[in-house]
Design an enzyme around this catalytic site. Structure first.
Site, PDB file in Angstrom:
ATOM      1  N   ASP A 295       6.801  -2.932   1.740  1.00  0.00           N
ATOM      2  CA  ASP A 295       5.351  -2.744   1.629  1.00  0.00           C
ATOM      3  C   ASP A 295       4.696  -4.119   1.746  1.00  0.00           C
ATOM      4  O   ASP A 295       4.604  -4.854   0.773  1.00  0.00           O
ATOM      5  CB  ASP A 295       5.021  -2.095   0.277  1.00  0.00           C
ATOM      6  CG  ASP A 295       3.514  -2.031   0.014  1.00  0.00           C
ATOM      7  OD1 ASP A 295       2.733  -2.426   0.898  1.00  0.00           O
ATOM      8  OD2 ASP A 295       3.134  -1.581  -1.088  1.00  0.00           O
TER       9      ASP A 295
ATOM     10  N   TRP B 188       2.670  -2.223  -7.835  1.00  0.00           N
ATOM     11  CA  TRP B 188       2.769  -1.476  -6.571  1.00  0.00           C
ATOM     12  C   TRP B 188       4.170  -0.917  -6.357  1.00  0.00           C
ATOM     13  O   TRP B 188       4.332   0.209  -5.871  1.00  0.00           O
ATOM     14  CB  TRP B 188       2.309  -2.322  -5.382  1.00  0.00           C
ATOM     15  CG  TRP B 188       0.822  -2.544  -5.411  1.00  0.00           C
ATOM     16  CD1 TRP B 188       0.174  -3.729  -5.540  1.00  0.00           C
ATOM     17  CD2 TRP B 188      -0.206  -1.536  -5.352  1.00  0.00           C
ATOM     18  NE1 TRP B 188      -1.194  -3.525  -5.564  1.00  0.00           N
ATOM     19  CE2 TRP B 188      -1.453  -2.199  -5.457  1.00  0.00           C
ATOM     20  CE3 TRP B 188      -0.200  -0.143  -5.239  1.00  0.00           C
ATOM     21  CZ2 TRP B 188      -2.681  -1.507  -5.433  1.00  0.00           C
ATOM     22  CZ3 TRP B 188      -1.422   0.542  -5.210  1.00  0.00           C
ATOM     23  CH2 TRP B 188      -2.628  -0.134  -5.310  1.00  0.00           C
TER      24      TRP B 188
ATOM     25  N   LYS C 259      -6.301  -5.971   3.644  1.00  0.00           N
ATOM     26  CA  LYS C 259      -6.096  -7.302   3.078  1.00  0.00           C
ATOM     27  C   LYS C 259      -5.975  -8.365   4.168  1.00  0.00           C
ATOM     28  O   LYS C 259      -6.706  -9.325   4.154  1.00  0.00           O
ATOM     29  CB  LYS C 259      -4.864  -7.305   2.180  1.00  0.00           C
ATOM     30  CG  LYS C 259      -5.166  -6.679   0.821  1.00  0.00           C
ATOM     31  CD  LYS C 259      -4.306  -5.515   0.466  1.00  0.00           C
ATOM     32  CE  LYS C 259      -4.804  -4.835  -0.792  1.00  0.00           C
ATOM     33  NZ  LYS C 259      -3.881  -3.812  -1.257  1.00  0.00           N
TER      34      LYS C 259
HETATM   35  C1  LIG Z   1      -3.430  -2.724  -1.840  1.00  0.00           C
HETATM   36  C2  LIG Z   1      -1.991  -2.388  -1.923  1.00  0.00           C
HETATM   37  C3  LIG Z   1      -1.536  -1.065  -1.909  1.00  0.00           C
HETATM   38  C4  LIG Z   1      -2.468   0.117  -1.871  1.00  0.00           C
HETATM   39  O1  LIG Z   1      -3.054   0.235  -0.649  1.00  0.00           O
HETATM   40  P1  LIG Z   1      -3.993   1.476  -0.262  1.00  0.00           P
HETATM   41  O2  LIG Z   1      -4.276   1.184   1.171  1.00  0.00           O
HETATM   42  O3  LIG Z   1      -5.194   1.395  -1.153  1.00  0.00           O
HETATM   43  O4  LIG Z   1      -3.234   2.708  -0.465  1.00  0.00           O
HETATM   44  C5  LIG Z   1      -0.171  -0.850  -1.939  1.00  0.00           C
HETATM   45  N1  LIG Z   1       0.694  -1.867  -1.974  1.00  0.00           N
HETATM   46  C6  LIG Z   1       0.288  -3.154  -2.013  1.00  0.00           C
HETATM   47  C7  LIG Z   1       1.311  -4.237  -2.055  1.00  0.00           C
HETATM   48  C8  LIG Z   1      -1.058  -3.446  -1.985  1.00  0.00           C
HETATM   49  O5  LIG Z   1      -1.466  -4.717  -2.000  1.00  0.00           O
END
Ligand SMILES: *Cc1c(COP(=O)(O)O)cnc(C)c1O
Length: 359
Positions: free
Chosen positions: A171, A101, A195
């Site tokens: 993030d 990521w 999540k």
């Molecule tokens: C799932 C995830 C993403 C991507 O998220 P989207 O909502 O599908 O764009 C980005 N960063 C992390 C750490 C993630 O777990």
């Protein structure tokens, strides 16, 4: 009806109490005669729902008043671009690379300015987070970006990088609300909802007000943080139903005792699973003990030929979606807030039994 333990990395489990509340209110939200899905986002009912969700989040994470909370769309992936569009503006930003990521965030930021690598887990094959001493931070950087929890590799920071006066951007898609957090250490936090917050389609952004400034020339209006902040995230139609569910999840966290209680539960859940994995040579945890994620527990079977029967047997006892990400293989058990401790206990029993039969 039979509910399973869903270990998916996202979209992931939601608290059963929240699903039941939504079900009860689905056709007639609190005497309004309509579903939240059918409401105008500008009407009194929905603006009340939206404001309460924000206030509850502010309470459970103790978000200081100088931070704006935005309810956006486009997922964390849109934030990979929106952050540099708004904060980089041709300058240089520091990024810490800890896995898949962060790499995606780096690739997007490189389109808007200079990206310096301020730290990397590469020398540990991304199975370990670089320690604070190993970070090489530029005091002139526009911001420092990092990924506190790498959902795919299962590595998580056990510390918050100290960036001095440089704004810290995180993030937190896969670990927001998983334990107490000092929001004042951050310039900007973002997270896709699917999540630990609610259903897919909603993206949360928590931004310190002084970072709301002129974006890169040519930035579309819809990607300008100021526009969303000025319009209470209602510049255009927001994802109303997802916002409502997020609010219910925030209330559930508060009713459970807040992020302290949730955090202790998450620590227990993760520790007992890692203990089990460490106990048997039949199972292996690739991640260094100081970098192990509470949310995404990755492990391998010593004999990968048994992977398929491990997964099949797990499914048959209601343990779903344990396969690791396609790029890394092995297994991954995502233990977000809504995964009950009983789910981890059932998984542990299953793993013991599988080892006893085939180990
Ligand atoms: C799932 C995830 C993403 C991507 O998220 P989207 O909502 O599908 O764009 C980005 N960063 C992390 C750490 C993630 O777990």
């Amino acid at each position: 009806m039979r509910r399973v333990y869903n270990f998916s990395s996202g979209p992931a489990m939601l608290p059963e109490a929240v699903l039941e509340k939504i079900q009860n209110e689905l056709l007639d939200w609190q005497g309004s005669g309509m579903s939240v899905m059918e409401m105008s986002h500008r009407g009194e009912d929905f603006t009340g729902i939206a404001e309460r969700a924000e206030l509850t989040l502010r309470r459970i994470l103790s978000i200081p008043s100088e931070y704006k909370i935005l309810f956006l769309q486009g997922g964390a992936s849109a934030q990979f671009s929106m952050v540099p569009m708004n904060l980089l503006c041709g300058g240089s930003a520091d990024y810490i690379d800890t896995g898949i990521w962060s790499k995606k965030a780096i690739a997007e930021a490189s389109r808007y300015g200079q990206v310096r690598l301020a730290g990397s887990g590469k020398r540990y094959d991304f199975n370990r987070i670089p320690m604070p001493e190993a970070l090489d931070l530029d005091p002139e950087a526009a911001y420092v970006h990092y990924t506190p929890n790498e959902t795919i590799g299962g590595v998580e920071f056990s510390y918050i990088p100290d960036t001095g006066a440089v704004p810290l951007v995180a993030d937190m898609s896969s670990n927001i609300l998983s334990r107490p957090l000092d929001v004042s250490r951050f310039g900007l936090i973002y997270a896709g909802a699917q999540k630990n917050i609610g259903p897919a389609g909603l993206t949360l952004v928590i931004i310190r007000e002084d970072l709301l400034s002129e974006p890169t020339p040519g930035t579309p209006t819809i990607f300008d943080y100021r526009v969303h902040a000025e319009n209470a995230s209602m510049y255009n139609t927001p994802p109303t139903f997802a916002w409502y569910i997020a609010g219910e999840v925030f209330s559930w966290i508060e009713q459970e005792g807040g992020v302290d209680v949730i955090g202790e539960r998450n620590r227990r859940k993760a520790n007992k699973l890692y203990d089990l994995i460490d106990q048997y040579s039949f199972y292996q945890a690739p991640v260094a003990p100081d970098s192990r994620s509470w949310m995404n527990v990755t492990f391998k079977l010593a004999d990968a030929n048994l992977d398929a029967s491990f997964l099949k047997g797990a499914e048959s006892v209601g343990l779903k979606n344990l396969q690791g990400h396609r790029t890394v293989g092995g297994m991954r058990a995502s233990l977000y807030n809504a995964m009950p401790e009983s789910g981890v206990d059932v998984l542990i029993d299953y793993m013991r039994e599988f080892e006893r039969k085939l180990g």
